[in-house]
Design a protein around this motif. Structure first.
Motif, mmCIF file in Angstrom:
data_model
loop_
_atom_site.group_PDB
_atom_site.id
_atom_site.type_symbol
_atom_site.label_atom_id
_atom_site.label_comp_id
_atom_site.label_asym_id
_atom_site.label_seq_id
_atom_site.Cartn_x
_atom_site.Cartn_y
_atom_site.Cartn_z
ATOM 1 N N GLY A 178 -12.059 7.048 13.052
ATOM 2 C CA GLY A 178 -12.194 7.809 11.811
ATOM 3 C C GLY A 178 -10.889 7.916 11.054
ATOM 4 N N ARG A 179 -9.802 8.186 11.774
ATOM 5 C CA ARG A 179 -8.489 8.268 11.117
ATOM 6 C C ARG A 179 -8.093 6.941 10.497
ATOM 7 N NH1 ARG A 179 -7.191 11.478 15.574
ATOM 8 N NH2 ARG A 179 -6.185 9.743 16.613
ATOM 9 N N PHE A 180 -8.500 5.847 11.136
ATOM 10 C CA PHE A 180 -8.211 4.508 10.627
ATOM 11 C C PHE A 180 -9.112 4.166 9.441
ATOM 12 C CE2 PHE A 180 -9.803 0.090 10.846
ATOM 13 C CZ PHE A 180 -8.668 -0.582 10.431
ATOM 14 N N LEU A 181 -10.412 4.425 9.595
ATOM 15 C CA LEU A 181 -11.406 3.966 8.638
ATOM 16 C C LEU A 181 -11.466 4.794 7.359
ATOM 17 C CD1 LEU A 181 -13.254 1.568 8.833
ATOM 18 C CD2 LEU A 181 -15.026 3.047 9.761
ATOM 19 N N ASP A 182 -11.217 6.100 7.460
ATOM 20 C CA ASP A 182 -11.361 6.979 6.298
ATOM 21 C C ASP A 182 -10.508 6.550 5.113
ATOM 22 O OD1 ASP A 182 -12.435 9.519 5.068
ATOM 23 O OD2 ASP A 182 -10.290 9.966 5.057
ATOM 24 N N ILE A 191 -9.200 3.684 4.504
ATOM 25 C CA ILE A 191 -9.604 2.340 4.075
ATOM 26 C C ILE A 191 -10.864 2.424 3.223
ATOM 27 C CG2 ILE A 191 -10.526 0.128 4.902
ATOM 28 C CD1 ILE A 191 -8.533 0.359 7.227
ATOM 29 N N ALA A 192 -11.831 3.220 3.667
ATOM 30 C CA ALA A 192 -13.073 3.376 2.902
ATOM 31 C C ALA A 192 -12.772 3.934 1.515
ATOM 32 C CB ALA A 192 -14.039 4.286 3.652
ATOM 33 N N ASP A 193 -11.899 4.926 1.449
ATOM 34 C CA ASP A 193 -11.525 5.512 0.159
ATOM 35 C C ASP A 193 -10.894 4.473 -0.757
ATOM 36 O OD1 ASP A 193 -12.361 7.894 1.272
ATOM 37 O OD2 ASP A 193 -10.333 8.663 1.609
ATOM 38 N N LYS A 194 -9.958 3.724 -0.233
ATOM 39 C CA LYS A 194 -9.242 2.736 -1.047
ATOM 40 C C LYS A 194 -10.165 1.609 -1.505
ATOM 41 C CE LYS A 194 -4.749 3.776 0.998
ATOM 42 N NZ LYS A 194 -5.073 5.175 0.997
ATOM 43 N N LEU A 195 -11.044 1.158 -0.616
ATOM 44 C CA LEU A 195 -11.987 0.104 -0.997
ATOM 45 C C LEU A 195 -12.917 0.573 -2.116
ATOM 46 C CD1 LEU A 195 -12.990 -1.353 2.491
ATOM 47 C CD2 LEU A 195 -11.597 -2.478 0.729
ATOM 48 N N MET A 214 0.885 -0.136 -1.538
ATOM 49 C CA MET A 214 2.215 0.170 -1.025
ATOM 50 C C MET A 214 2.152 1.225 0.081
ATOM 51 S SD MET A 214 5.495 2.038 -2.743
ATOM 52 C CE MET A 214 4.676 3.612 -2.560
ATOM 53 N N VAL A 215 1.423 2.304 -0.164
ATOM 54 C CA VAL A 215 1.352 3.380 0.826
ATOM 55 C C VAL A 215 0.645 2.900 2.090
ATOM 56 C CG1 VAL A 215 0.377 5.673 1.302
ATOM 57 C CG2 VAL A 215 1.571 5.245 -0.848
ATOM 58 N N SER A 216 -0.385 2.068 1.939
ATOM 59 C CA SER A 216 -1.070 1.532 3.124
ATOM 60 C C SER A 216 -0.116 0.697 3.971
ATOM 61 C CB SER A 216 -2.271 0.684 2.714
ATOM 62 O OG SER A 216 -3.259 1.482 2.136
ATOM 63 N N GLY A 217 0.641 -0.166 3.326
ATOM 64 C CA GLY A 217 1.618 -0.983 4.046
ATOM 65 C C GLY A 217 2.692 -0.134 4.695
ATOM 66 N N LEU A 218 3.149 0.862 3.977
ATOM 67 C CA LEU A 218 4.178 1.760 4.501
ATOM 68 C C LEU A 218 3.649 2.530 5.714
ATOM 69 C CD1 LEU A 218 7.039 2.818 4.020
ATOM 70 C CD2 LEU A 218 6.049 4.544 2.489
#
Length: 183
Positions: free
Chosen positions: A63-67, A69-73, A105-109
């Motif tokens: 959930g911490r990983f996917l949440d 990502i789902a928002d950004k997608l 940028m924030v995802s990569g960071l």
């Protein structure tokens, strides 16, 4: 099963993306409203997945990983489709580009800092950015299908600019924090 509900809600945001994209190909106000309803549904699931995970004490690594990502997608798909269908045009494209660049940028960071075991928690300002961004996208999805007394496009454009400006500020805060941990 109860520990899967938050993750299923998160996954539903990803699953709704093709339907959201398809709504742009439905001519007339019906397509606008379908897109809005799908996006609003996704926004509600975003609230409830986190709320349920915390209240039921079933926060999971998935959930911490996917949440996020789902928002950004979802946001990326909505912004790209609105630009492609000229619901966001002219100078209003700039905050959309800023939002997309900041998210990458924030995802990569975050990914890099996670390898270093350095957390990069979400700030209150970033939550306000997300709220403005979601409201902007909602108004812009409805667009000219809204009742005449509600200037949805104007409201959406203003909120998109607000989100874009706050995005610059939160991106800077995250970058400044992250740079302290980069060699």
């Amino acid at each position: 099963m109860k520990n899967q509900i938050p993750n299923l809600l998160t996954l539903s945001r990803i699953i709704v993306i093709p339907a959201l994209v398809a709504s742009f190909y439905i001519n007339g106000p019906v397509g606008n409203w379908i897109g809005f309803v799908l996006f609003a549904f996704a926004g509600v699931t975003d609230f409830f997945d986190g709320y349920l995970a915390r209240s039921m004490n079933v926060v999971s690594p998935l959930g911490r990983f996917l949440d996020p990502i789902a928002d950004k997608l979802l946001v990326a798909a909505a912004l790209m489709m609105m630009v492609a269908f000229e619901r966001i045009s002219g100078l209003a494209v700039l905050p959309a580009v800023i939002i997309m660049c900041r998210e990458i940028m924030v995802s990569g960071l975050r990914e890099h800092l996670a390898e270093l075991k350095v957390p990069l928690p979400v700030t209150v300002l970033a939550k306000w950015k997300t709220t403005a961004q979601i409201l902007a996208i909602g108004f812009l999805l409805v667009g000219d299908a809204s009742p005449d007394m509600i200037p949805s496009i104007l409201i959406g454009d203003i909120l998109l600019w607000i989100a874009g400006l706050v995005t610059v500020q939160t991106g800077y805060i995250y970058l400044r924090t992250g740079l302290k941990h980069l060699d």
